[in-house]
Design a protein around this motif. Structure first.
Motif, PDB file in Angstrom:
ATOM      1  N   ALA A  26      -6.226  -5.177  -5.284  1.00  0.00           N
ATOM      2  CA  ALA A  26      -5.490  -6.020  -4.338  1.00  0.00           C
ATOM      3  C   ALA A  26      -5.948  -5.844  -2.900  1.00  0.00           C
ATOM      4  O   ALA A  26      -5.675  -6.703  -2.058  1.00  0.00           O
ATOM      5  N   ARG A  27      -6.642  -4.777  -2.587  1.00  0.00           N
ATOM      6  CA  ARG A  27      -7.056  -4.578  -1.184  1.00  0.00           C
ATOM      7  C   ARG A  27      -8.220  -5.485  -0.776  1.00  0.00           C
ATOM      8  O   ARG A  27      -8.541  -5.600   0.396  1.00  0.00           O
ATOM      9  N   GLU A  28      -8.817  -6.148  -1.736  1.00  0.00           N
ATOM     10  CA  GLU A  28      -9.911  -7.075  -1.453  1.00  0.00           C
ATOM     11  C   GLU A  28      -9.353  -8.319  -0.745  1.00  0.00           C
ATOM     12  O   GLU A  28      -8.438  -8.961  -1.247  1.00  0.00           O
ATOM     13  N   TYR A  29      -9.912  -8.651   0.407  1.00  0.00           N
ATOM     14  CA  TYR A  29      -9.423  -9.781   1.196  1.00  0.00           C
ATOM     15  C   TYR A  29      -9.401 -11.075   0.393  1.00  0.00           C
ATOM     16  O   TYR A  29      -8.436 -11.838   0.445  1.00  0.00           O
ATOM     17  N   ASP A  30     -10.456 -11.345  -0.369  1.00  0.00           N
ATOM     18  CA  ASP A  30     -10.517 -12.592  -1.129  1.00  0.00           C
ATOM     19  C   ASP A  30      -9.410 -12.687  -2.175  1.00  0.00           C
ATOM     20  O   ASP A  30      -9.002 -13.790  -2.545  1.00  0.00           O
ATOM     21  N   VAL A  31      -8.928 -11.563  -2.658  1.00  0.00           N
ATOM     22  CA  VAL A  31      -7.798 -11.568  -3.591  1.00  0.00           C
ATOM     23  C   VAL A  31      -6.510 -11.845  -2.825  1.00  0.00           C
ATOM     24  O   VAL A  31      -5.724 -12.710  -3.201  1.00  0.00           O
ATOM     25  N   SER A  32      -6.299 -11.128  -1.733  1.00  0.00           N
ATOM     26  CA  SER A  32      -5.036 -11.288  -0.991  1.00  0.00           C
ATOM     27  C   SER A  32      -4.892 -12.690  -0.418  1.00  0.00           C
ATOM     28  O   SER A  32      -3.796 -13.247  -0.416  1.00  0.00           O
ATOM     29  N   LYS A  33      -5.979 -13.291   0.045  1.00  0.00           N
ATOM     30  CA  LYS A  33      -5.855 -14.627   0.640  1.00  0.00           C
ATOM     31  C   LYS A  33      -5.539 -15.703  -0.394  1.00  0.00           C
ATOM     32  O   LYS A  33      -5.126 -16.796  -0.038  1.00  0.00           O
ATOM     33  N   SER A  34      -5.706 -15.369  -1.673  1.00  0.00           N
ATOM     34  CA  SER A  34      -5.430 -16.357  -2.719  1.00  0.00           C
ATOM     35  C   SER A  34      -3.986 -16.297  -3.196  1.00  0.00           C
ATOM     36  O   SER A  34      -3.599 -17.070  -4.068  1.00  0.00           O
ATOM     37  N   THR A  35      -3.192 -15.381  -2.639  1.00  0.00           N
ATOM     38  CA  THR A  35      -1.803 -15.237  -3.062  1.00  0.00           C
ATOM     39  C   THR A  35      -0.868 -15.391  -1.880  1.00  0.00           C
ATOM     40  O   THR A  35      -1.272 -15.276  -0.725  1.00  0.00           O
ATOM     41  N   LEU A  36       0.381 -15.589  -2.189  1.00  0.00           N
ATOM     42  CA  LEU A  36       1.390 -15.698  -1.142  1.00  0.00           C
ATOM     43  C   LEU A  36       1.904 -14.324  -0.713  1.00  0.00           C
ATOM     44  O   LEU A  36       2.359 -14.147   0.399  1.00  0.00           O
ATOM     45  N   THR A  37       1.810 -13.334  -1.587  1.00  0.00           N
ATOM     46  CA  THR A  37       2.522 -12.082  -1.340  1.00  0.00           C
ATOM     47  C   THR A  37       1.670 -10.836  -1.157  1.00  0.00           C
ATOM     48  O   THR A  37       2.191  -9.826  -0.706  1.00  0.00           O
ATOM     49  N   ILE A  38       0.398 -10.848  -1.490  1.00  0.00           N
ATOM     50  CA  ILE A  38      -0.408  -9.637  -1.318  1.00  0.00           C
ATOM     51  C   ILE A  38      -0.812  -9.526   0.146  1.00  0.00           C
ATOM     52  O   ILE A  38      -1.489 -10.401   0.677  1.00  0.00           O
ATOM     53  N   PRO A  39      -0.404  -8.436   0.817  1.00  0.00           N
ATOM     54  CA  PRO A  39      -0.749  -8.274   2.233  1.00  0.00           C
ATOM     55  C   PRO A  39      -2.212  -7.875   2.419  1.00  0.00           C
ATOM     56  O   PRO A  39      -2.840  -7.318   1.516  1.00  0.00           O
ATOM     57  N   HIS A  40      -2.719  -8.163   3.594  1.00  0.00           N
ATOM     58  CA  HIS A  40      -4.053  -7.697   3.962  1.00  0.00           C
ATOM     59  C   HIS A  40      -4.015  -7.245   5.414  1.00  0.00           C
ATOM     60  O   HIS A  40      -3.541  -7.987   6.261  1.00  0.00           O
ATOM     61  N   PRO A  41      -4.475  -6.045   5.691  1.00  0.00           N
ATOM     62  CA  PRO A  41      -4.969  -5.065   4.729  1.00  0.00           C
ATOM     63  C   PRO A  41      -3.837  -4.523   3.851  1.00  0.00           C
ATOM     64  O   PRO A  41      -2.683  -4.482   4.269  1.00  0.00           O
ATOM     65  N   TYR A  42      -4.199  -4.134   2.640  1.00  0.00           N
ATOM     66  CA  TYR A  42      -3.205  -3.645   1.688  1.00  0.00           C
ATOM     67  C   TYR A  42      -2.819  -2.222   2.077  1.00  0.00           C
ATOM     68  O   TYR A  42      -3.673  -1.342   2.131  1.00  0.00           O
ATOM     69  N   PRO A  43      -1.540  -1.981   2.363  1.00  0.00           N
ATOM     70  CA  PRO A  43      -1.122  -0.647   2.812  1.00  0.00           C
ATOM     71  C   PRO A  43      -1.279   0.395   1.705  1.00  0.00           C
ATOM     72  O   PRO A  43      -0.814   0.201   0.582  1.00  0.00           O
ATOM     73  N   GLU A  44      -1.940   1.478   2.030  1.00  0.00           N
ATOM     74  CA  GLU A  44      -2.151   2.545   1.054  1.00  0.00           C
ATOM     75  C   GLU A  44      -0.810   3.085   0.563  1.00  0.00           C
ATOM     76  O   GLU A  44       0.096   3.329   1.354  1.00  0.00           O
TER      77      GLU A  44
END
Length: 162
Positions: A26-44
């Motif tokens: 989920a920390r991959e930007y291309d993954v997070s930008k494709s969803t409504l809820t995955i934050p970027h950067p993904y908090p450890e």
């Protein structure tokens, strides 16, 4: 406990022990930008809290969530869920696939299994999904499993710049 096996995948309940793999994918930007809820950067460390919230939502009967894993390696590939609206007998399909697993057909394979679960096991009247216009992979998955385009929700949600 619901487990679905497809040709190459096992869809199984998400567990807190999946948190490290969830964070890695989920920390991959291309993954997070494709969803409504995955934050970027993904908090450890936040995947554990996320998974606990998902498990609570499942207990309340609000959704069914599955870890998408490889039958061969048992490694996490992504996640898929169906969020229920009991009043209207419908479910919203949501999914994401880790970038190393894009363009292999895993998303379509998992979505088809959960779509069938929605209609055959949950007896839903309707299953639908939404995607950002900038995520053609999600659109292809929806088309391949037989969902029909119903419209565009302009400025319906705001997400960080894509």
């Amino acid at each position: 406990m619901r487990i679905f096996d497809t040709e190459r995948l096992r869809l199984r309940p998400l567990k807190v022990g999946d948190s490290q793999e969830v964070e890695e994918l989920a920390r991959e930007y291309d993954v997070s930008k494709s969803t409504l809820t995955i934050p970027h950067p993904y908090p450890e460390g936040s995947a554990k809290d996320f998974i606990e919230k998902v498990l609570d939502s499942e207990k309340r009967g609000e959704l069914f969530n599955f870890a998408i894993t490889s039958k061969e390696t048992q490694n996490l590939i992504g996640m898929i869920n169906i969020k229920l609206s009991g009043r209207h007998s419908r479910g919203e399909l949501g999914y994401w696939i880790g970038k190393p697993f894009w363009n292999i057909g895993y998303g379509t394979e998992a979505a088809r299994a959960v779509l069938e679960f929605g209609f055959n096991d949950l007896n839903l009247n309707k299953v639908y999904a939404q995607a950002f216009k900038e995520t053609p992979g999600s659109w292809r998955i929806m088309e391949k499993i037989g969902l029909k385009y119903e419209g565009t929700l302009k400025q319906h949600v705001y997400r960080f710049e894509i």
